[in-house]
Scaffold this motif. Structure first.
Motif, PDB file in Angstrom:
ATOM      1  N   ARG A  86       8.450   0.313   2.235  1.00 15.22           N
ATOM      2  CA  ARG A  86       7.795   0.022   3.514  1.00 15.22           C
ATOM      3  C   ARG A  86       8.290  -1.318   4.039  1.00 15.22           C
ATOM      4  O   ARG A  86       8.694  -2.185   3.258  1.00 15.22           O
ATOM      5  N   ALA A  87       8.248  -1.447   5.356  1.00 21.83           N
ATOM      6  CA  ALA A  87       8.702  -2.704   5.960  1.00 21.83           C
ATOM      7  C   ALA A  87       7.611  -3.753   5.792  1.00 21.83           C
ATOM      8  O   ALA A  87       6.434  -3.454   5.952  1.00 21.83           O
ATOM      9  N   GLY A  88       8.005  -4.970   5.472  1.00 20.10           N
ATOM     10  CA  GLY A  88       7.030  -6.049   5.282  1.00 20.10           C
ATOM     11  C   GLY A  88       7.401  -6.841   4.054  1.00 20.10           C
ATOM     12  O   GLY A  88       8.482  -6.661   3.480  1.00 20.10           O
ATOM     13  N   GLY A  89       6.498  -7.715   3.631  1.00 20.13           N
ATOM     14  CA  GLY A  89       6.767  -8.517   2.446  1.00 20.13           C
ATOM     15  C   GLY A  89       6.506  -7.712   1.184  1.00 20.13           C
ATOM     16  O   GLY A  89       6.013  -6.581   1.245  1.00 20.13           O
ATOM     17  N   ILE A  90       6.834  -8.302   0.035  1.00 22.08           N
ATOM     18  CA  ILE A  90       6.601  -7.539  -1.193  1.00 22.08           C
ATOM     19  C   ILE A  90       5.136  -7.595  -1.623  1.00 22.08           C
ATOM     20  O   ILE A  90       4.670  -6.714  -2.330  1.00 22.08           O
TER      21      ILE A  90
ATOM     22  N   LEU B 286       2.687  -9.002   0.906  1.00 25.93           N
ATOM     23  CA  LEU B 286       1.907  -9.044   2.143  1.00 25.93           C
ATOM     24  C   LEU B 286       2.443  -8.062   3.166  1.00 25.93           C
ATOM     25  O   LEU B 286       3.667  -7.885   3.286  1.00 25.93           O
ATOM     26  N   GLY B 287       1.529  -7.454   3.906  1.00 25.20           N
ATOM     27  CA  GLY B 287       1.925  -6.569   4.996  1.00 25.20           C
ATOM     28  C   GLY B 287       2.296  -7.386   6.224  1.00 25.20           C
ATOM     29  O   GLY B 287       2.197  -8.617   6.219  1.00 25.20           O
ATOM     30  N   PRO B 288       2.695  -6.683   7.298  1.00 29.41           N
ATOM     31  CA  PRO B 288       3.125  -7.383   8.516  1.00 29.41           C
ATOM     32  C   PRO B 288       2.019  -8.257   9.120  1.00 29.41           C
ATOM     33  O   PRO B 288       2.307  -9.206   9.833  1.00 29.41           O
ATOM     34  N   ASN B 289       0.759  -7.952   8.802  1.00 25.49           N
ATOM     35  CA  ASN B 289      -0.347  -8.766   9.344  1.00 25.49           C
ATOM     36  C   ASN B 289      -0.587 -10.030   8.520  1.00 25.49           C
ATOM     37  O   ASN B 289      -1.534 -10.773   8.758  1.00 25.49           O
ATOM     38  N   GLY B 290       0.245 -10.279   7.508  1.00 20.17           N
ATOM     39  CA  GLY B 290       0.090 -11.501   6.704  1.00 20.17           C
ATOM     40  C   GLY B 290      -0.964 -11.376   5.607  1.00 20.17           C
ATOM     41  O   GLY B 290      -1.215 -12.326   4.865  1.00 20.17           O
ATOM     42  N   GLN B 291      -1.604 -10.219   5.513  1.00 20.45           N
ATOM     43  CA  GLN B 291      -2.618  -9.992   4.469  1.00 20.45           C
ATOM     44  C   GLN B 291      -1.992  -9.211   3.313  1.00 20.45           C
ATOM     45  O   GLN B 291      -1.032  -8.480   3.512  1.00 20.45           O
ATOM     46  N   ASP B 292      -2.609  -9.344   2.103  1.00 25.81           N
ATOM     47  CA  ASP B 292      -2.161  -8.541   0.970  1.00 25.81           C
ATOM     48  C   ASP B 292      -2.152  -7.068   1.369  1.00 25.81           C
ATOM     49  O   ASP B 292      -3.061  -6.617   2.075  1.00 25.81           O
ATOM     50  N   TRP B 293      -1.167  -6.309   0.898  1.00 28.57           N
ATOM     51  CA  TRP B 293      -1.214  -4.855   1.081  1.00 28.57           C
ATOM     52  C   TRP B 293      -2.525  -4.346   0.465  1.00 28.57           C
ATOM     53  O   TRP B 293      -2.896  -4.766  -0.635  1.00 28.57           O
ATOM     54  N   SER B 294      -3.199  -3.422   1.167  1.00 32.15           N
ATOM     55  CA  SER B 294      -4.519  -3.000   0.682  1.00 32.15           C
ATOM     56  C   SER B 294      -4.416  -2.203  -0.623  1.00 32.15           C
ATOM     57  O   SER B 294      -5.400  -2.053  -1.341  1.00 32.15           O
ATOM     58  N   ASP B 295      -3.219  -1.688  -0.936  1.00 34.86           N
ATOM     59  CA  ASP B 295      -3.071  -0.945  -2.186  1.00 34.86           C
ATOM     60  C   ASP B 295      -2.284  -1.742  -3.240  1.00 34.86           C
ATOM     61  O   ASP B 295      -1.652  -1.157  -4.119  1.00 34.86           O
ATOM     62  N   ASN B 296      -2.344  -3.072  -3.169  1.00 39.33           N
ATOM     63  CA  ASN B 296      -1.627  -3.872  -4.176  1.00 39.33           C
ATOM     64  C   ASN B 296      -2.086  -3.564  -5.604  1.00 39.33           C
ATOM     65  O   ASN B 296      -1.305  -3.676  -6.544  1.00 39.33           O
ATOM     66  N   ASP B 297      -3.355  -3.162  -5.736  1.00 40.16           N
ATOM     67  CA  ASP B 297      -3.801  -2.820  -7.099  1.00 40.16           C
ATOM     68  C   ASP B 297      -3.002  -1.630  -7.632  1.00 40.16           C
ATOM     69  O   ASP B 297      -2.480  -1.660  -8.743  1.00 40.16           O
ATOM     70  N   LEU B 298      -2.839  -0.600  -6.781  1.00 42.35           N
ATOM     71  CA  LEU B 298      -2.076   0.578  -7.228  1.00 42.35           C
ATOM     72  C   LEU B 298      -0.600   0.238  -7.401  1.00 42.35           C
ATOM     73  O   LEU B 298       0.062   0.698  -8.331  1.00 42.35           O
TER      74      LEU B 298
END
Ligand code: ADP
Ligand code: GLC
Length: 480
Positions: free
Chosen positions: A91-95, A97-109
């Motif tokens: 997916r596009a974005g950080g490894i 953080l998502g494009p909104n600057g927040q942690d990806w909501s599925d970082n746990d998975l």
């Protein structure tokens, strides 16, 4: 010795900070002494070119919501195991953080999957290769020993390395089943952490040995101020905890060969550094002058203490200093540095970006590097500074305290100073350290002697790699 590294970054392929530098450097050094290291990392989009050349070694019909595989490929001398799981990493974005600057909501998975894959390689091996020890790095790999424990299968010992205890991978307890953790793992000596799940806590509780990245940080971690809630557990496991100082990749960070420098140089040709300084001044819109050029190459977060540097800018400029800042991070800090570059135009230059090539130029062209961290597990930029004769001005904490010798009277007399340290860690003391650096800079003989000494300071991996190997060997022996 067969060693499996499990981590979320590895330079030069994917990097957000020092973790990547370490994971990219250590396997090569261990290989020199006969070890065979494989590094398991997620196949983020940046890794796609490598995946196309790789060989599939493990397949999962379902890995936390989609099919996945582990592929193997060797690149820049590193044997990589890439976890290809498009539903988690493509997916596009950080490894993180998502494009909104927040942690990806599925970082746990996303990082449970990394740990699960690590545990799978640990028990079953790949292509006939079986790891004898696993080194899990930071919270993203923290569940490796948890998955190993719950399989009940024979498995190699696990070393958990803490690069930064501020990041603990804490998630709601309701996620337990979704993370494929059995309820028996949700205990105080398992993954449970103040009623939640912590990946790092799991790693610290269930691993066979714990390391961190400097001796001072290993001591600091036992205190409430630095342990960040893990101090009790670490105190209980004190005899299994060691602090092993990071080194740097001497091939990648070498002022004599660095392709990012307009002028390469050595301790015998320091005058050539002037051409690099001119390039930094041009890139950062700084006027030339006879004062010292300070640089910052850093994540802009409260850990790094750069808000204190903002308070010191009037004095830095009044002392004739210049400042070039390269960094990205918290919006308020980014904004404050850009404002400062307008207020002190010509004396303070700021580039808000993540730019590997420019980070080399700053090391090669600045006189000093500022690292006023509130805490610093090891820190690598001061080590690059030493190697490039760019004198570090550092807070006396963690790895910064362990690697820089302050230019106090005694150290100058004994010819051992390599930089400037300050404590307690506040803006006033940082300001005094900057003033001392400016004052010393105006005594070229002393400054040049410090540069040469800094450049001689050993910053490679040899000693530390041997320390890791000794831990691995003792754990393997204990298992046998
Ligand atoms: P941390 O891992 O806490 O960020 P370290 O000092 O261990 O701190 O490592 C930081 C690494 O990231 C160094 O290699 C440094 O050069 C690099 N780095 C930090 N910020 C930037 C940036 N904006 N551009 C390029 N490299 C950066
Ligand atoms: C972390 C720490 C840093 C350390 C790096 C590599 O990011 O903040 O101090 O140098 O990991 O171990």
């Amino acid at each position: 010795m067969n060693i499996l590294f499990v981590a979320s970054e590895c330079a030069p392929f994917i990097k957000t900070g020092g973790l990547a530098d370490v994971i990219g450097a250590v396997p090569k050094v261990l290989a020199n002494s006969g070890a065979n290291v494989k590094v398991l990392i997620p196949a983020y989009p940046e890794l796609a070119p490598l995946v196309s050349d790789a060989k599939t070694v493990v397949q999962f019909d379902d890995l936390f919501g989609g099919p996945a595989e582990i592929v193997e490929v060797t690149a820049t001398g590193i044997d990589l195991l890439l976890l290809v799981a498009p539903h988690l990493y493509d997916r596009a974005g950080g490894i993180y953080l998502g494009p909104n600057g927040q942690d990806w909501s599925d970082n746990d998975l996303r990082f449970a999957a990394l740990s699960f894959a690590g545990a799978k390689v640990a028990t079953d091996g790949v292509g006939g290769w079986m790891p004898e020890v696993v080194n899990a790095h930071d919270w993203q790999a923290g569940l490796v020993p948890a998955y190993l424990r719950q399989t009940g299968k024979a498995c190699p010992p696990v070393v958990m390395t803490i690069h930064n205890i501020a990041f603990q991978g804490v998630f709601d307890a309701t996620r337990l089943a979704d993370l494929w953790l059995k309820s028996k793992m949700f205990t105080q000596d398992g993954v449970e952490y103040f009623g939640k799940i912590s990946f790092l806590k799991a790693g610290l509780a269930l691993s066979d040995a714990i390391t961190t990245v400097s001796p001072s940080y290993a001591c600091e971690l036992l205190t409430p101020d630095f342990g960040m809630g893990m101090e009790g557990l670490l105190q209980a496991r004190r005899s299994d905890l060691s602090g092993i100082l990071n080194g740097i990749d001497l091939d990648v960070w070498n002022p004599e060969t660095d392709p990012h420098l307009p002028a390469t140089y050595s301790a015998r040709s320091l005058k050539k550094k002037a051409a690099n300084k001119a390039e930094v001044e041009a890139r950062f819109g700084l006027t030339t002058g006879d004062g010292p050029l300070f640089c910052v190459v850093s994540r802009l977060t409260s850990q790094k203490g750069l808000d204190m540097l903002l308070d010191c800018l009037p004095d830095l400029v009044a002392h004739g200093g210049k400042l070039a800042v390269l960094g990205t991070g918290e919006t308020n800090l980014e904004r404050a540095f850009v404002e400062a570059s307008n207020r002190y135009a010509g004396s303070v230059g700021v580039i808000i970006d993540y730019d590997e090539a420019l980070s080399h130029l700053l090391q090669g062209g600045s006189d000093a590097i500022l690292i006023p961290s509130r805490f610093e597990p090891c820190g690598l930029t001061q080590l690059y500074g030493l190697r490039y004769g760019t004198l570090p001005v550092v807070a006396r904490t963690g790895g910064l305290a362990d690697t820089i010798i302050d230019a106090n009277e005694a150290a100058l007399v004994a010819d051992c100073a390599t930089g400037f340290q300050f404590a307690p860690i506040n803006a006033t003391m940082l300001g005094q350290a900057i003033a001392r650096a400016c004052h010393t800079y105006r005594q070229p003989k002393i400054w040049t002697a410090m540069m040469r000494r800094a450049m001689r300071h050993p910053v490679g991996w040899d000693q530390s790699a041997a320390a890791y190997q000794a831990i691995y060997a003792s754990l393997i022996e204990r298992r046998d």
